[in-house]
Design a protein around this motif. Structure first.
Motif, PDB file in Angstrom:
ATOM      1  N   ALA A   1      16.466  30.080   4.175  1.00 22.65           N
ATOM      2  CA  ALA A   1      16.513  31.305   5.361  1.00 22.65           C
ATOM      3  C   ALA A   1      17.711  32.280   4.680  1.00 22.65           C
ATOM      4  O   ALA A   1      17.427  32.763   5.504  1.00 22.65           O
ATOM      5  N   ALA A   2      18.108  31.806   4.021  1.00 21.52           N
ATOM      6  CA  ALA A   2      19.138  33.117   3.181  1.00 21.52           C
ATOM      7  C   ALA A   2      17.820  33.758   3.239  1.00 21.52           C
ATOM      8  O   ALA A   2      17.761  35.258   2.760  1.00 21.52           O
ATOM      9  N   GLU A   3      16.857  33.634   2.220  1.00 17.87           N
ATOM     10  CA  GLU A   3      15.864  34.526   1.388  1.00 17.87           C
ATOM     11  C   GLU A   3      14.892  35.154   3.050  1.00 17.87           C
ATOM     12  O   GLU A   3      14.524  36.489   3.146  1.00 17.87           O
ATOM     13  N   ALA A   4      14.793  34.364   3.804  1.00 12.89           N
ATOM     14  CA  ALA A   4      14.109  34.954   4.969  1.00 12.89           C
ATOM     15  C   ALA A   4      14.887  36.273   5.566  1.00 12.89           C
ATOM     16  O   ALA A   4      14.284  37.248   5.874  1.00 12.89           O
ATOM     17  N   ILE A   5      16.141  36.064   5.689  1.00 17.16           N
ATOM     18  CA  ILE A   5      16.957  36.558   6.196  1.00 17.16           C
ATOM     19  C   ILE A   5      16.865  38.103   5.813  1.00 17.16           C
ATOM     20  O   ILE A   5      17.192  39.735   6.217  1.00 17.16           O
ATOM     21  N   LEU A   6      17.269  37.916   4.208  1.00 15.10           N
ATOM     22  CA  LEU A   6      17.828  39.478   3.146  1.00 15.10           C
ATOM     23  C   LEU A   6      16.031  39.759   2.864  1.00 15.10           C
ATOM     24  O   LEU A   6      17.229  41.235   3.113  1.00 15.10           O
ATOM     25  N   GLU A   7      15.350  39.396   3.182  1.00 11.06           N
ATOM     26  CA  GLU A   7      13.759  39.897   3.328  1.00 11.06           C
ATOM     27  C   GLU A   7      13.808  40.837   4.478  1.00 11.06           C
ATOM     28  O   GLU A   7      13.693  41.866   4.407  1.00 11.06           O
ATOM     29  N   HIS A   8      14.315  40.175   5.249  1.00 11.39           N
ATOM     30  CA  HIS A   8      14.073  40.785   6.832  1.00 11.39           C
ATOM     31  C   HIS A   8      15.263  42.115   6.897  1.00 11.39           C
ATOM     32  O   HIS A   8      14.795  42.950   6.783  1.00 11.39           O
ATOM     33  N   LYS A   9      16.053  41.829   6.043  1.00  5.12           N
ATOM     34  CA  LYS A   9      16.947  43.108   6.782  1.00  5.12           C
ATOM     35  C   LYS A   9      17.193  43.947   5.522  1.00  5.12           C
ATOM     36  O   LYS A   9      16.921  45.374   5.999  1.00  5.12           O
ATOM     37  N   ALA A  10      16.336  43.307   4.605  1.00  3.72           N
ATOM     38  CA  ALA A  10      16.341  44.830   3.645  1.00  3.72           C
ATOM     39  C   ALA A  10      14.878  45.788   4.146  1.00  3.72           C
ATOM     40  O   ALA A  10      14.145  46.780   3.479  1.00  3.72           O
ATOM     41  N   THR A  11      13.923  44.942   4.048  1.00  3.48           N
ATOM     42  CA  THR A  11      12.410  45.861   4.818  1.00  3.48           C
ATOM     43  C   THR A  11      12.914  46.125   6.034  1.00  3.48           C
ATOM     44  O   THR A  11      12.537  47.750   6.226  1.00  3.48           O
ATOM     45  N   LEU A  12      13.536  45.808   6.644  1.00  7.51           N
ATOM     46  CA  LEU A  12      13.302  46.266   8.543  1.00  7.51           C
ATOM     47  C   LEU A  12      14.394  46.980   8.784  1.00  7.51           C
ATOM     48  O   LEU A  12      14.844  48.314   9.738  1.00  7.51           O
ATOM     49  N   GLY A  13      15.776  46.971   8.099  1.00  6.42           N
ATOM     50  CA  GLY A  13      16.994  47.147   8.357  1.00  6.42           C
ATOM     51  C   GLY A  13      17.178  48.871   8.806  1.00  6.42           C
ATOM     52  O   GLY A  13      16.473  49.234   7.303  1.00  6.42           O
ATOM     53  N   HIS A  14      18.228  49.706   8.947  1.00  4.29           N
ATOM     54  CA  HIS A  14      19.023  50.620   8.928  1.00  4.29           C
ATOM     55  C   HIS A  14      19.497  50.844   7.419  1.00  4.29           C
ATOM     56  O   HIS A  14      19.838  49.286   7.213  1.00  4.29           O
ATOM     57  N   TYR A  15      20.304  51.531   6.676  1.00  6.94           N
ATOM     58  CA  TYR A  15      20.424  51.382   5.749  1.00  6.94           C
ATOM     59  C   TYR A  15      22.023  50.866   5.375  1.00  6.94           C
ATOM     60  O   TYR A  15      21.964  50.117   4.782  1.00  6.94           O
TER      61      TYR A  15
END
Lengths: 290, 56
Positions: A148-162
């Protein structure tokens, strides 16, 4: 008194305040920050004759800049831009609480997925990942496993605002299905309530059930210290019970109080306006001495 | 009680007397979030979309 209210959206909280202010005969100037400019030597907003300005901006970015400019014109503003800056950012909020000796959940900030994963693994599961800027429980993640951590970190890094690339990782506090919201003026509690839910997020905005709460001496002291830690003002101090004690997880600077007003016997807008009147009186007294 | 037209679907909305500019109301017909642009007479427009940094 002449009072200004900075806003871009009138919630029930602002309506309660406006109604109380007008009933007492105060002259209220509503300032929609979307319609004005704030320059280095002045603003199009009519602030010159105001005794105090109350920041009720819904957008954190507007709150931070508008209060900073208004203070630069010599107009008292609550909450102060210094308080807003600390409270608007969960990392600064955590640091201020820790530096003041207020118990707060263990927290780490990391700037890359790899470093954040190390922090998460060090905390163990579950732990919590929060955006540094945000409200109402949005984008909060309780992480139960490495995958779950890997998925959330990937999403945040890819999709998120800085800002979402600032990974704010926190220990998960085993609270008894509820947390405590205290509304305070310069550290003096106005009223307190619990917010309960079977979900790990208990925010009233998430539908948590509210109930009046009586603060004990320890909680009273923590509210005062937490308020001082962020510079005081009209604040929402959030505490969690940890068995025989408390931990303060954050302090909110444009606090909503409609749920509290409906939950407790306290007339919240009246108490807040009492405090605003005292702020305006401080300005008058300072001017008399000058 | 006053009335105004929904900016989304055109339905007539009954509005409370203590209306404030900047207030957000929901259209009971189409569910749209509407912002009160003016109170005398009442004028409604579509409310701004929720933004990331909104909240307390």
């Amino acid at each position: 008194m002449q009072i200004g209210l900075l806003y871009s959206r009138i919630r029930k909280d602002e309506k309660l305040l406006l109604s109380e202010l007008r009933e007492r005969g105060h002259d209220v100037t509503k300032i929609d920050v979307r319609k004005h400019q704030f320059g280095l030597d002045g603003t199009t907003a009519p602030v010159d004759d105001l005794d105090v300005v109350v920041d009720r901006c819904l957008a954190t970015s507007r709150s931070l800049y508008a209060t900073r400019f208004i203070e630069s014109y010599g107009v008292p503003v609550v909450n102060s831009p210094e308080t807003a800056e600390i409270c608007a950012d969960k990392a600064k909020n955590s640091l201020a609480l820790a530096e003041a000796g207020v118990p707060t959940p263990e927290t780490k900030v990391a700037f890359t997925k790899e470093s954040a994963m190390e922090a998460i693994e060090a905390f163990g599961y579950p732990c919590v990942l929060k955006p540094v800027v945000g409200s109402w429980g949005r984008l909060m993640a309780k992480i139960d496993s490495r995958s779950a951590a890997e998925a959330i970190l990937e999403h945040k890094a890819t999709l998120g605002h800085y800002e979402h690339k600032v990974f704010y990782v926190q220990e998960f506090v085993e609270k008894p299905g509820r947390d405590i919201r205290v509304l305070a003026t310069d550290g003096e509690p106005v009223a307190a309530m619990t917010r309960s839910s079977e979900h790990w997020l208990t925010n009233a905005a998430k539908g948590g059930e509210t109930e009046a709460f009586e603060l004990d001496d320890e909680a009273l002291e923590l509210v005062e210290k937490a308020s001082d830690a962020v510079g005081g003002g009209l604040l929402g101090v959030d505490l969690m019970e940890t068995g025989d004690s408390y931990t303060v997880h954050e302090v909110n600077h444009t606090v909503e109080f409609k749920a509290l007003n409906g939950t407790t016997d306290v007339d919240v807008p009246a108490t807040v306006v009492d405090w605003l009147e005292s702020k305006a009186a401080e300005k008058t007294a300072a001017e008399a001495l000058a | 009680m006053t009335e105004a037209e929904c900016a989304e679907c055109g339905a007539t909305l009954d509005l409370a007397d203590d209306l404030e500019t900047g207030e957000i109301i929901d259209c009971g017909t189409c569910g749209a979030e509407l912002e009160v642009i003016d109170v005398n007479p009442p004028v409604l427009d579509r409310a701004p979309e929720l933004e990331e940094d909104w909240g307390e």
